[in-house]
Each structure stands twice: as structure tokens, then as C-alpha cells.
Scaffold this motif. Structure first.
Motif, mmCIF file in Angstrom:
data_model
loop_
_atom_site.group_PDB
_atom_site.id
_atom_site.type_symbol
_atom_site.label_atom_id
_atom_site.label_comp_id
_atom_site.label_asym_id
_atom_site.label_seq_id
_atom_site.Cartn_x
_atom_site.Cartn_y
_atom_site.Cartn_z
ATOM 1 N N ASP A 17 0.877 -1.166 -0.182
ATOM 2 C CA ASP A 17 0.057 0.032 -0.092
ATOM 3 C C ASP A 17 0.916 1.142 0.060
ATOM 4 O O ASP A 17 1.437 1.714 0.801
ATOM 5 N N GLN A 18 0.977 1.902 -1.238
ATOM 6 C CA GLN A 18 1.888 3.006 -1.388
ATOM 7 C C GLN A 18 1.701 4.284 -0.270
ATOM 8 O O GLN A 18 2.578 4.682 0.213
ATOM 9 N N VAL A 19 0.417 4.542 -0.440
ATOM 10 C CA VAL A 19 0.029 5.583 0.259
ATOM 11 C C VAL A 19 0.117 5.308 1.685
ATOM 12 O O VAL A 19 0.766 6.087 2.584
ATOM 13 N N GLU A 22 4.127 5.655 2.630
ATOM 14 C CA GLU A 22 4.477 6.953 2.852
ATOM 15 C C GLU A 22 3.850 7.736 4.010
ATOM 16 O O GLU A 22 4.690 8.522 4.733
ATOM 17 N N GLN A 23 2.704 7.697 4.243
ATOM 18 C CA GLN A 23 2.021 7.971 5.424
ATOM 19 C C GLN A 23 2.625 7.810 6.682
ATOM 20 O O GLN A 23 2.684 8.546 7.688
#
Lengths: 303, 288
Positions: A17-19, A22-23
Motif C-alpha cells: 500500500d504505497q500511500v 508513505e503516510q
């Protein structure tokens, strides 16, 4: 632990899950580390450095100078921790080994046609044997990114296994060169392949490609290490390298490790920074914490 | 009811060619002559200063390696840009209680000061450098070279003229600087940063912070990567001066105190340029 064939289907992709990644990194970066904890973190980071010089223009003199820096990072504070290792090109291994004899600092050598990895397997194995024979305690190999991106995962796996075997008792760090792997899914897959093939450390980058180490990529790799540990009970180390120049970044990496893998990984045995200019920034921050005065690079030895 | 709500300007700082807010998130109120609030300014912290030093250090070498002639051109360009925005600066000085004519005089003197020092850019090395007679077969010469990164307090009075009179002699000689604007009235300093930003001055050569002198003085005088500190306060408490000197002694920083009471009467002064220069003497062997 080094297997000759994998029993794993590498075509299966673990979704990332890229987002989310990063979060989570942003969230952890906002954490504030102050006072005593900060000094402790800075000293810990200093002890985790693989002091690196990988330039075509390296000479014996440069390597000797770097070894002196490794032994005494700051002459005015002899009680500061020493760095973990010196990382050099294969032809400099014997120079570094002689210089660091009996100091407890390891000599790491890049091998397998670093940084591109574009050589035949025979040559890669030979090079690995050579650096170990010259006295390297750690070998930093690069994976064949071309083969990996073509989907020849077995080839990559076999190559890492073969190099691991050639290392003998030396530690093997596997450089994934995440800047060339395009996606987090690929980073995860390359991490899994490297660990299953016997890597003692997985490392982000050669430092020759931009982007080098980033925190999201490091988090993906740390999570791969965690899952691998749950599955096999073997602790694999992590080494972000390239582009880490500031003490603040270093502390952020330490937070990532602590939150993903726990305190057991917060030792030079399982976590390293591949860097050179980071050393002086850490030193300047340590002295700043002690004296309250902002430091300037003029008062620290060059690296 | 008014036809529209006036859009008020946010006064930020100027660091490394950008206009960031203070990292501390703090601000303080700026009052006009009738004690009415006219704006908010950033109350910069020691970390803002630290970041500005990094920017100034990064820019200094590039600025110094430009030709002296080019530095002169750029200073002249600042003056041109300021001339074009004269009215704005006159208006900005008025809320401080400065009379229109005096304000206009201050802005014009500021422009003239820039032109004056722009002229010195490619001359001070010749005037203050020398060829020295020596008894051996050497060609011996001394030339001024920039001290490096200079931190400075802008004067409290004459918020524009004072500021520019402090910045210009520093940067004309190839130094970069970090200036703490007038604490009581910092607004023209930030507007002047906009002028700098649009006049070919490389980012980081001039960095302008706003905030409290009391809070920042120790950091501005003790930072090990700052080579000189410049202040012009007419009266200085003995204890305060002692503290500055002690801080500066840590890295043998140059302390330049140049007291000025009234900036409108202050003479333009090439010797001020030499305060931020180090003399380098070279012995060059000559043949028989």
C-alpha cells in the motif's frame, strides 16, 4: 541457511500500500527526539556507520585517511563510539585490513562487478572469493537488476546463493539498488529473494543511482525482514545507503527500525548506514548537544 | 460598509532565496506610531538562524567567485529595482510615524547607498590591496579576501536605510550574511527581501530574519560556522558587549561594532567594506 534452490513461487506478488507506507513514514518522522535520547541516538547512529569511499579516484592514501577517521572520529572526544565498518572497492581491501588490524572495525568490500553487476557469474564468484581471501569481513554484492526486471527470479536467487557460498564466513550484504526496481512490490520481492537466498543484510542502494535510500523504501524492506523473521526465526540486518547526510535523517531511520522491528535490531550487528558525510554531521550534532553551541565543519576532520 | 476587505500582507522571512515562515510557528505583533497593530512578523528561533547559516555558507563561495564587476552590476540592479518600487517603501515607512518627505528622503538615500557601494565592488581590492617592497627576489602582494559568513543586527532606527547600510558593505566584498531585521519595525526589511529576490542576487547571499535580539544574540555570536558579527547599536551595555566577545572567542569570530546614531547623517564609508575582509599576502618568487 543458504539453499541451492528456492521452494517459493516468486511470481506471487505481495501487494504494498504505497500511500499507507508513505503516510506511516511521515507520521514517524514527525516524532520529536530530544535531550538525552537524542544524544544516545546520535551515538548509536555513529556506531552503525559503514564509512564508505567508492570512487574511481580512490587511492591507498584516501583509504588510510578514512581508516584513521573510523578509528578516531573526533580527536577531541576519544570516548566517542567507533564506526562499524569501512566499505571500499576490492583492490583496497588489503590496505584497509592492515590499517584496521585489531581495532574491531570490520572491513567491507563491494563485489560482483559493483555498481552495475554486469559481469558473468564466474567473475562475480571469483571476485567474492578474492576479497574474502584479502581479509574482507563483509561483502556487499549487487543483484542483477536486468534479470530481476525480466522476471528471472530464480536466476537472481541462484546468483545470491552462489555468492553467499563463496563468502564463507564473511557476512553477505545484498544491494537491491531500489532506485532501479521501479515499484515497492519489486523492492519487497527482491528483499524476499535475497533473504531466502541467505543474505545476512539487505541494502537499499549502491549510492551511484538516484534516488538512493529513501525512507518509504526502507520501511518496505524492514517489513520484509520482519515477516521473514516471523517465518524463519532468522534476524536479517538492514542497511540504507546513499543520500543520508544529516543527523536528523539518521534518527528518523532509527525510529523506523525501532517501530518496525523493535529494539533488537538497534545494534550495528543488524542495522548500518552506508554513508560518509553523515559522520561529521553526527559529530557536529553530538558536540552541539554537549556544548549548546552550533558547530561548523571547519573544526572536524575531513572524510 | 466597506466595499471590500483589504488583503493584508503576510510578512515571512527570507532564507536561501525562499520566503519560509519560522519553523517555530511563533509570531509577534508589530505596532504603528499610535500603538495600533499593523502586522504580524515571524519570531524566529535559533533553528531558523541555524538554517540561515547553512544557506549563507552554501552561497558564499559562489558569490565570491563571481567577478567583482558582476557583483557591482548586481548591487546596481538592486538599486534599480528599489527605485521602481519607491512609492511602496515610502508608504511602508509612514505607519512608523515618519513624515512623507523624510520617508522619501530615506528611500532615496538607500538607493544612493546601494549605488555608492556598487561602485566600490571592483575598486576596493585595488585601493586597499598593495604591492610590498621586500628584500628578497619575491614579488610580494597583499589582497583583501572576504571573511566569509557574517551575521548582523540591522539598526532599530531607519528600518530601511539602516538595514541596507549594514547589508551592502558586507556583500559587496563577497561575503554572505544573515541579518536580524529591526525588532520594532521589521516590515520594510521583508519587503526589501522581495527586491533582492527579483534582482539577480543569488539565493542565500542575503538572509533576513525577524525576531528578538535578546533571544538570538547568543546564537548569532557563538555559531562556529559564522566568521564575523556586525552591529551598529549606538549604546552598548558593558556586560552585553562582554558576552558577545566571549561567544565570539569560541572560533575567533570578528566582531565589528560600528556605532551610528543617525543613519540619515551617516557617511558612506569604504573602510566599512574592509572590516569584512582578511588580508592575504602572497610571496611569489621572481627570476633573476
Amino acid at each position: 541457511m543458504s539453499a541451492t534452490t528456492s521452494t517459493y513461487d516468486w511470481n506471487k506478488t505481495i501487494p504494498i500500500d504505497q500511500v499507507g507506507v508513505e503516510q506511516r513514514v511521515d507520521r514517524l518522522n514527525s516524532r520529536s527526539i530530544k535531550k538525552d535520547s537524542k544524544i544516545q541516538a546520535l551515538k548509536l547512529a555513529l556506531s552503525m556507520i559503514d564509512l564508505t569511499t567508492l570512487e574511481g579516484m580512490d587511492t591507498e592514501g584516501k583509504v588510510i585517511q578514512l581508516c584513521q577517521k573510523a578509528l578516531r572520529p573526533h580527536i577531541e572526544q576519544p570516548d566517542l563510539p567507533k564506526v562499524a565498518a569501512i566499505c571500499v572497492y576490492p583492490n583496497m581491501v588489503s590496505v584497509a585490513k592492515k590499517e584496521l588490524q585489531g581495532s574491531g572495525i570490520n572491513v567491507a568490500s563491494v563485489a560482483t562487478a559493483f555498481p552495475s553487476g554486469m559481469a558473468t557469474r564466474k567473475i562475480k564468484i571469483e571476485e567474492t572469493r578474492q576479497v574474502v581471501a584479502d581479509g574482507a569481513d563483509e561483502v556487499d554484492m549487487v543483484i542483477s537488476r536486468g534479470a530481476f526486471l525480466k522476471g528471472e527470479y530464480e536466476y537472481v536467487f541462484d546468483e545470491i546463493s552462489a555468492v553467499k557460498e563463496a563468502c564463507g564466513s564473511a557476512h553477505l550484504k545484498v544491494i537491491l539498488e531500489t532506485g532501479e526496481l521501479q515499484t515497492y512490490e519489486n523492492v519487497r520481492k527482491a528483499s524476499d529473494i535475497a533473504m531466502h537466498a541467505g543474505a545476512d543484510f539487505i541494502k537499499t542502494s549502491t549510492g551511484k543511482i538516484s534516488p538512493a535510500a529513501t525512507q518509504p523504501v526502507t520501511l518496505v524492506m524492514l517489513e520484509a525482514i520482519r515477516d521473514y523473521f516471523y517465518k524463519t526465526d532468522r534476524m536479517v540486518g538492514m542497511k540504507p545507503a546513499g543520500g543520508i547526510r544529516k543527523a536528523k535523517q539518521a534518527i528518523q531511520y532509527l525510529v523506523l527500525v525501532k517501530e518496525t522491528l523493535g529494539a533488537a535490531w538497534l545494534t550495528p550487528d543488524y542495522f548500518r548506514f552506508g554513508a560518509s558525510s553523515l559522520t561529521n554531521d553526527l559529530l557536529m550534532q553530538i558536540i552541539k548537544q554537549q556544548s549548546g553551541v552550533y558547530q561548523g565543519p571547519d573544526y572536524f576532520s575531513k572524510d | 460598509m466597506a466595499d471590500r476587505i483589504n488583503v493584508l500582507k503576510t510578512y515571512k522571512t527570507y532564507v536561501g532565496g525562499k520566503f519560509p515562515r519560522t519553523e517555530s510557528g511563533r509570531h509577534y505583533k508589530v505596532y504603528g506610531k499610535d500603538e495600533e497593530v499593523i502586522a504580524n512578523a515571524c519570531q524566529c528561533s535559533r533553528k531558523d538562524f541555524r538554517d540561515a547559516v547553512v544557506a549563507a555558507r552554501g552561497a558564499q563561495n559562489g558569490w565570491n567567485s563571481r567577478s567583482a564587476y558582476n557583483r557591482g552590476q548586481i548591487l546596481y540592479r538592486i538599486a534599480e529595482m528599489l527605485e521602481g518600487r519607491k512609492t511602496q517603501f515610502v508608504e511602508e515607512l509612514k505607519p512608523l510615524g515618519i513624515h512623507h518627505r523624510t520617508a522619501q528622503k530615506e528611500v532615496e538615500t538607500t538607493i544612493d547607498t546601494l549605488i555608492y557601494y556598487a561602485g566600490w565592488a571592483d575598486k576596493y581590492q585595488q585601493v586597499f590591496g598593495s604591492i610590498n617592497p621586500v628584500a628578497s627576489n619575491h614579488f610580494n602582494f597583499s589582497i583583501p579576501e572576504p571573511t566569509g559568513v557574517v551575521s548582523a543586527f540591522a539598526p532599530e532606527e531607519s528600518p530601511l536605510l539602516g538595514l541596507v547600510s549594514v547589508i551592502t558593505p558586507i556583500i559587496v566584498g563577497g561575503n554572505s550574511c544573515i541579518i536580524l531585521a529591526s525588532q520594532r519595525y521589521p516590515l520594510p526589511a521583508i519587503s526589501f527581501a522581495e527586491v533582492l529576490h527579483s534582482s539577480d542576487v543569488p539565493g542565500g547571499v542575503v538572509n533576513i530574519l525577524t525576531g528578538f535580539k535578546e533571544e538570538l544574540v547568543d546564537h548569532m555570536t557563538s555559531h562556529m560556522d559564522v566568521n564575523a558579527f556586525f552591529f551598529t547599536d549606538p549604546k552598548v551595555n558593558k556586560e552585553y558587549r562582554k558576552q558577545i566577545d566571549e561567544n565570539a572567542a569560541l572560533n575567533v569570530k570578528r566582531i565589528v561594532h560600528h556605532p551610528v546614531n543617525d543613519w540619515s547623517q551617516h557617511q558612506e564609508d569604504p573602510y566599512l567594506v574592509t572590516k569584512f575582509q582578511e588580508i592575504k599576502t602572497t610571496w611569489h618568487p621572481v627570476g633573476f
